[in-house]
Structure formats: C-alpha cells, structure tokens
Design an enzyme around this catalytic site. Structure first.
Site, short mmCIF file in Angstrom:
data_model
loop_
_atom_site.label_atom_id
_atom_site.label_comp_id
_atom_site.label_asym_id
_atom_site.label_seq_id
_atom_site.Cartn_x
_atom_site.Cartn_y
_atom_site.Cartn_z
N LYS A 39 33.57 42.56 30.50
CA LYS A 39 34.70 43.45 30.21
C LYS A 39 34.26 44.90 30.15
CE LYS A 39 38.83 42.36 30.26
NZ LYS A 39 39.09 40.96 30.20
N LYS A 89 39.25 32.52 43.40
CA LYS A 89 40.14 31.84 42.48
C LYS A 89 41.54 32.47 42.53
CE LYS A 89 39.97 30.99 37.54
NZ LYS A 89 39.16 30.99 36.32
N LYS A 120 46.50 36.66 39.60
CA LYS A 120 47.51 37.67 39.76
C LYS A 120 46.90 38.99 40.22
CE LYS A 120 50.47 38.00 36.22
NZ LYS A 120 51.92 37.85 36.12
#
Ligand code: TRP
Ligand code: SF4
Length: 344
Positions: free
Chosen positions: A125, A208, A211
């Site tokens: 992150k 994968k 969105k």
C-alpha cells in the site's frame, strides 16, 4: 420488518468476514468470496461486515468521501441479491458498532509496531500510494489491528478470506495470544478459512478480474452490457484465422465456459474449437448466454431490492444493533480484564 435470527446450525462456530465498500461487485468477487459466504450460512453463525472505517484508511479526497454511502448501498444490494440472508446472518456496517474502535485502541497496547511494519499488504500500500512508512497515516499502519478487532469483538473463530489476507490472520492470532497471555484468556485464536475458488481472470485473460483494471463484469450489469463486455474478451492469441484450430487450454473464454456453461456445452466448445468448427465470436456469444443465464436470478432479486432502499437500510441498521449488543459485552469483559473497571 426484519425478524430475529432463526436458529441455525452453529455447531461449527462463528464466522466473521468483511469487505471494504467498493460499490458494485463483479463476478470475481462473487466466485472468490460472496458465493462462499452464502453457503457458509448453512453451517455457521455468520457475521458479515461492510468495513467502512477500513475504507477510510486510504481515502485521499472529498470525492472519495462522497462515494462511501452510495458504495455501501450498492454493495449491500449485491450481498442480499446473492443470497446473504439477514434472517440467518448478521449483516451490518462496521461503523455502526463504535466499540470496535475502542477495541482497536486497546489491542494497540499489545501490538509491536515492528509486526505491523512487516505486513506485506502494508508495504504494498505504501508503494502504491507513493508514500513512505514515515508519511502514511497512523490509521493505515493499524489496519490489521482494526481487522483483528473486527473479528474478535464477536469472538469469531473462523474467517473466510483469500490468500492475500493470510498475513493479517496470522497477525490477529499473535495479537490474541499476547492479549490472552497478558490479561487472561479472553479471545479464541481466529483461523483463516481459505476460499477454494478458481482464480477468475479478467476479460484480457492476463490478470485477476478487478474493477481497477476495468476487466470485470459487474453482477448488476444488464444482459446487453454483459454481452458487450464478453465480446471484448481475448482468446487464443495464436488463432489468427477462423480455419485455424484453437487451444481452449490457453483461452480464458474456455475457462469461463467451464464455470458458467453446462458439461455438455463445455465438451462441445472443446471439440469444436480444436477442430476449427466454431469461431471465437460465436463462442463468446455462447459464453455471454451462459453468464446471463447465471446472473439473471441475481439481477431479478437486485431489481426488487433497488425498489426498497428503506428495507436495505433497515436490514443494515438491525444487523448493527445485534452486532453491537455482542460487542458491548466483549468490551465490558475487556475493560474488566485490562483493569479499566466498567464502561458507562
Ligand atoms: N482486509 C480485508 C480485505 O481487504 C477486509 C476486512 C476488514 C476483513 N476486516 C475484516 C476481512 C475482517 C475478514 C475479517 O479484504
Ligand atoms: Fe477460445 Fe472459444 Fe475461440 Fe476456442 S473458439 S479459442 S475456446 S474463444
């Protein structure tokens, strides 16, 4: 009205799982998690949380804040349409139970900073956000502590998650062990329950389904939208002409047929592809038909729920009340064990 939970088979314990409110879910989310959540309701007492506080760990602008409520609503529609059943399970919004934030603070007293800085999802992150470990918010570092609180405040013992969440569960168990050692046996050590699902690749067949890569099919998309999206799918790249035999084993359209089409159709796709008796466009139209047949009942339930936004809000509100009642008991016990007396 939402009635009290029906007695269900709780022999196998308590499940807790959560998703960040990202809005509409796609086929990858369904096959990778939601479908499993629905089935687990037969054997466990299930608690499913829309983790809006976790969503705040990465919010950077007011636009994202404005999306939180609509995203919660859209995700709740997908959960309920897929068969998450508020009569049997507790379905709620994380922030409706503020006690989880109290437990997060208390658990932070038994969580070494080094453990948190070593979590792979944290490092990832930080990189993604173009930050450093020094510049990110304290809340992001504590993400797995809040996740631990999510789970153990309900004394859940089983947590259905994907592979990527295993380090968080490992950390949760370490936090629990420390807590229990220092303050007395209080929480079960939560076990991850890996979801056995085939990896669902996106329409380009490389990564994968997600969105953010825009290679997905929303559960809520119409039949026409679904067909249009399926027609963009990549096929066997070596198959240049209609007269070339194809290789279903390297074609994602075939992988998707294996999930959504009947056994007979799957055999037919295989033999017609390898003998050049079927074109890729027809094959994709065929797949779109199978996906649409699969999604139609879900869409139908979703349309009904879309007409009843107050019912959906009520489900989440009632779920929050039930979750909160459990959380308050746990917090009273934790206060006592940690020498804090009684919460008011
Ligand atoms: N971290 C999880 C994810 O990104 C979401 C989550 C938050 C969660 N709290 C949880 C999952 C508790 C399981 C249990 O997918
Ligand atoms: Fe893939 Fe179907 Fe084309 Fe064969 S015919 S390469 S399975 S899309």
């Amino acid at each position: 009205m939402v009635s009290e939970s029906k007695a269900s088979n709780t022999a196998q314990g308590t499940i807790l799982s959560g998703m960040r409110p990202t809005g509409k879910l796609h086929l990858g989310n369904y096959l990778g998690a939601l479908d499993n959540w629905v089935r687990l309701q037969d054997d466990y007492r299930c608690i499913y949380s829309i983790v809006d506080i976790h969503a705040l760990t990465t919010v950077e602008d007011p636009g994202e804040v404005a999306n939180i409520q609509p995203n919660i609503h859209e995700m709740a529609l997908d959960w309920l349409a897929a068969g998450v059943d508020p009569e049997r399970s507790i379905v709620f919004i994380q922030s409706h139970v503020p006690e989880v934030m109290a437990l997060h603070t208390l658990l932070s007293m038994v969580t070494p900073l080094g453990w948190l800085l070593r979590v792979p999802t944290f490092k990832e992150k930080v990189r993604q956000m173009d930050e450093t470990e020094e510049s990110v918010n304290y809340g992001l570092v504590g993400y797995p502590v809040l996740q631990t609180a999510d789970i153990i405040i309900y004394k859940a013992d089983t947590v259905p998650v994907g592979q990527d969440q295993l380090p968080h569960l490992e950390l949760a168990r370490e936090i629990v062990r420390r807590f229990n050692f220092r303050f007395g046996d209080t929480f079960p050590e939560p076990q991850a329950k890996l979801t056995e699902a085939p990896l669902i690749l996106g329409l380009e067949g490389q990564q994968k389904m997600s969105k953010s890569l825009d290679n997905h099919i929303d559960l809520a998309s119409t039949a026409e939208e679904t067909t249009q999206r399926v027609l963009t799918a990549f096929t066997d790249p070596q198959r240049q002409r209609r007269s070339d035999p194809g290789r279903p084993e390297v074609c994602n359209v075939y992988s998707l047929h294996k999930i959504f089409s009947s056994a007979r159709d799957i055999d037919q796709v295989y033999s017609e592809c390898t003998t050049a008796q079927r074109g890729c466009v027809d094959c994709k139209r065929h797949l779109a038909g199978s996906v649409n047949d699969f999604l139609e009942p879900l869409r139908e339930r979703r349309r009904e729920l879309e007409e009843k936004p107050d019912y959906v809000r009520e489900v989440l509100f009632e779920g929050g009340k039930r979750a909160r009642a459990i959380a308050r008991e746990t917090i009273a016990e934790v206060y006592e064990k940690m020498g804090l007396g009684q919460p008011v």
